[in-house]
Design an enzyme around this catalytic site. Structure first.
Site, PDB file in Angstrom:
ATOM      1  N   LYS A 197       0.858  -1.207   0.000  1.00  0.00           N
ATOM      2  CA  LYS A 197       0.000   0.000   0.000  1.00  0.00           C
ATOM      3  C   LYS A 197       0.888   1.249   0.000  1.00  0.00           C
ATOM      4  O   LYS A 197       2.095   1.167   0.230  1.00  0.00           O
ATOM      5  CB  LYS A 197      -0.907  -0.020   1.235  1.00  0.00           C
ATOM      6  CG  LYS A 197      -0.153   0.007   2.573  1.00  0.00           C
ATOM      7  CD  LYS A 197      -1.073  -0.257   3.752  1.00  0.00           C
ATOM      8  CE  LYS A 197      -0.259  -0.351   5.043  1.00  0.00           C
ATOM      9  NZ  LYS A 197      -1.090  -0.746   6.190  1.00  0.00           N
ATOM     10  N   ARG A 207     -10.246  -0.089  15.853  1.00  0.00           N
ATOM     11  CA  ARG A 207     -10.361   0.743  14.664  1.00  0.00           C
ATOM     12  C   ARG A 207     -11.439   0.100  13.815  1.00  0.00           C
ATOM     13  O   ARG A 207     -12.599   0.177  14.150  1.00  0.00           O
ATOM     14  CB  ARG A 207      -8.996   0.785  13.964  1.00  0.00           C
ATOM     15  CG  ARG A 207      -8.758   1.985  13.128  1.00  0.00           C
ATOM     16  CD  ARG A 207      -7.332   2.058  12.636  1.00  0.00           C
ATOM     17  NE  ARG A 207      -6.905   0.865  11.899  1.00  0.00           N
ATOM     18  CZ  ARG A 207      -5.751   0.751  11.257  1.00  0.00           C
ATOM     19  NH1 ARG A 207      -4.894   1.733  11.252  1.00  0.00           N
ATOM     20  NH2 ARG A 207      -5.440  -0.354  10.602  1.00  0.00           N
ATOM     21  N   TYR A 214      14.807  30.292   6.959  1.00  0.00           N
ATOM     22  CA  TYR A 214      13.668  31.025   7.521  1.00  0.00           C
ATOM     23  C   TYR A 214      13.758  31.077   9.044  1.00  0.00           C
ATOM     24  O   TYR A 214      14.164  30.095   9.676  1.00  0.00           O
ATOM     25  CB  TYR A 214      12.367  30.309   7.174  1.00  0.00           C
ATOM     26  CG  TYR A 214      11.971  30.411   5.720  1.00  0.00           C
ATOM     27  CD1 TYR A 214      11.581  31.625   5.179  1.00  0.00           C
ATOM     28  CD2 TYR A 214      11.976  29.287   4.915  1.00  0.00           C
ATOM     29  CE1 TYR A 214      11.196  31.705   3.841  1.00  0.00           C
ATOM     30  CE2 TYR A 214      11.594  29.359   3.584  1.00  0.00           C
ATOM     31  CZ  TYR A 214      11.209  30.575   3.053  1.00  0.00           C
ATOM     32  OH  TYR A 214      10.830  30.655   1.746  1.00  0.00           O
ATOM     33  N   MET A 260      11.064  24.459   1.725  1.00  0.00           N
ATOM     34  CA  MET A 260      10.322  23.582   0.825  1.00  0.00           C
ATOM     35  C   MET A 260      11.247  22.854  -0.145  1.00  0.00           C
ATOM     36  O   MET A 260      11.049  21.684  -0.451  1.00  0.00           O
ATOM     37  CB  MET A 260       9.280  24.402   0.050  1.00  0.00           C
ATOM     38  CG  MET A 260       8.293  23.536  -0.705  1.00  0.00           C
ATOM     39  SD  MET A 260       7.107  24.479  -1.661  1.00  0.00           S
ATOM     40  CE  MET A 260       6.176  25.318  -0.399  1.00  0.00           C
TER      41      MET A 260
HETATM   42  C1  LIG Z   1      -0.298  -1.778   6.842  1.00  0.00           C
HETATM   43  C2  LIG Z   1      -0.858  -3.029   7.353  1.00  0.00           C
HETATM   44  C3  LIG Z   1      -0.045  -4.148   7.589  1.00  0.00           C
HETATM   45  C4  LIG Z   1       1.468  -4.114   7.462  1.00  0.00           C
HETATM   46  O1  LIG Z   1       2.078  -3.655   8.649  1.00  0.00           O
HETATM   47  P1  LIG Z   1       3.671  -3.582   8.777  1.00  0.00           P
HETATM   48  O2  LIG Z   1       3.888  -3.139  10.170  1.00  0.00           O
HETATM   49  O3  LIG Z   1       4.121  -2.578   7.769  1.00  0.00           O
HETATM   50  O4  LIG Z   1       4.197  -4.934   8.491  1.00  0.00           O
HETATM   51  C5  LIG Z   1      -0.658  -5.333   7.970  1.00  0.00           C
HETATM   52  N1  LIG Z   1      -2.007  -5.412   8.136  1.00  0.00           N
HETATM   53  C6  LIG Z   1      -2.807  -4.340   7.935  1.00  0.00           C
HETATM   54  C7  LIG Z   1      -4.275  -4.500   8.155  1.00  0.00           C
HETATM   55  C8  LIG Z   1      -2.271  -3.126   7.557  1.00  0.00           C
HETATM   56  O5  LIG Z   1      -3.066  -2.078   7.389  1.00  0.00           O
END
Ligand SMILES: *Cc1c(COP(=O)(O)O)cnc(C)c1O
Length: 336
Positions: free
Chosen positions: A34, A119, A232, A279
């Site tokens: 992802k 969650r 800055y 930036m």
């Molecule tokens: C992002 C995610 C993972 C991966 O977690 P890592 O700590 O990067 O290995 C696994 N399961 C779910 C549901 C996630 O959202």
């Protein structure tokens, strides 16, 4: 010339996949790609992970899954966040995670149970319909509180016991590496695949190799006289004549403002980022005049992303995801 260059080492990703498989001792590795492969490039990361032995790919959104489907016509792709685009997912042969509401039909589904993450997730598992292929949950504390993680493991084990014919997957990277009880049938690993420690430690402790390096050059070198400042807000004021170098990388590239004070390697030597990061540039303190064009390593050559995360008070995940991939600013090179 580009302002900076990212190098992605696919060999390191393959190595990390094999390392995770070894830790999983028989369980499947599912590669989490992802957020554009945590900033490493989802397509490249996916290919390397599959070559290293991963058996499925996990993304956050249906859009990410559709994009990945083009380069991976055969792979299993699991969408982990709640998704409404069921028809598009079906069309792209994606698998969906369901954590509430109706269970869509005609698409492979993983039911997500909340065992303590608080969650997304079902509080109880329904009798799974025939298109359910997997049962999962997500650990809240695998990286630092194994006692709580083990309570989640036990809840998951109990709730899924009657359905052991389905693929049960719970572990993330931290659990895959250090919590054998959380292994079940498959583990969803992201961060460790990229060679970044889920424990904010040196990834070598877990046999992992960083896959990303980020390099630039000094664009300009100048001396500040006492009382002169750089950047800055005049947050760095020279007390004595001080050489500084300007690196053409800033927060728009992912070198965050709160990384002031972190160290980068200038010609291989650690040098501190001084003054406010802007930036498009930041300044480094030097101990002598150096020519413009001197190489600067921001990540790599032994300098870990974890060190920048520590300086910024965050985790390696956030630094990696934030590194800019705009090709007009950063050149991306993939080595196999
Ligand atoms: C992002 C995610 C993972 C991966 O977690 P890592 O700590 O990067 O290995 C696994 N399961 C779910 C549901 C996630 O959202």
């Amino acid at each position: 010339m580009h302002r900076s260059e990212l190098t992605i080492d696919l060999g390191a990703i393959r190595h990390n996949a094999r390392r995770l498989l070894e830790a999983l001792a028989g369980g499947e590795l599912w590669a989490v790609v992802k957020a554009d492969g945590y900033g490493h490039g989802a397509g490249d990361a996916a290919r390397a992970a599959l070559d290293g032995g991963a058996r499925a790919l996990c993304v956050a959104t249906v859009q990410e899954g559709i994009a990945l489907r083009e380069s991976e016509p055969e792979a299993r792709i699991v969408v982990m966040s709640p998704a409404e685009e069921v028809a598009a997912a079906r069309e792209a042969r994606l698998e969906l995670v369901v954590s509430g509401g109706e269970i869509p039909s005609d698409v492979p589904v993983h039911l997500k149970l909340d065992t303590g993450m608080g969650r997304w997730g079902l509080s109880e598992l329904p009798q799974p319909p025939a298109n359910v292929v997997g049962l999962m949950s997500h650990l809240a504390t695998a990286d630092y509180d194994p006692a709580f993680a083990l309570r989640q493991v036990e809840r998951f084990r109990e709730a899924t016991q009657p359905y052991s014919h389905l693929t049960r997957h719970l572990a993330n990277s931290a659990a895959a590496l250090r919590l054998p009880d959380a292994r079940f049938d498959a583990a969803r690993c992201g961060i460790a695949l990229y060679g970044i420690s889920p424990f904010e430690a040196d990834p070598a402790e877990d046999g992992l190799r960083p896959a990303l390096s980020w390099r630039s050059r000094l664009a300009q070198v100048r001396v500040l006289q006492p009382g002169e400042s750089t950047g800055y807000g005049r947050r760095f004021v020279a007390e004595r004549p001080t050489w500084i170098g300007i690196v053409p990388v800033g927060y728009a590239d992912g070198f965050r403002r709160d990384m002031t004070g972190t160290e980068v390697l200038v010609d291989g030597e650690p040098r501190r980022a001084v003054g406010t990061v802007s930036m498009d540039a930041f300044a480094v303190g030097l101990d002598r005049e150096l020519p413009a064009g001197t190489p600067v390593t921001i990540v790599g050559d032994g300098l870990l992303i974890e060190r920048h995360a520590e300086a910024a008070g965050t985790i390696g995940y956030e630094i990696a995801c934030g590194i800019g991939s705009d090709p007009s600013r950063t050149r991306r090179v993939v080595v196999d």
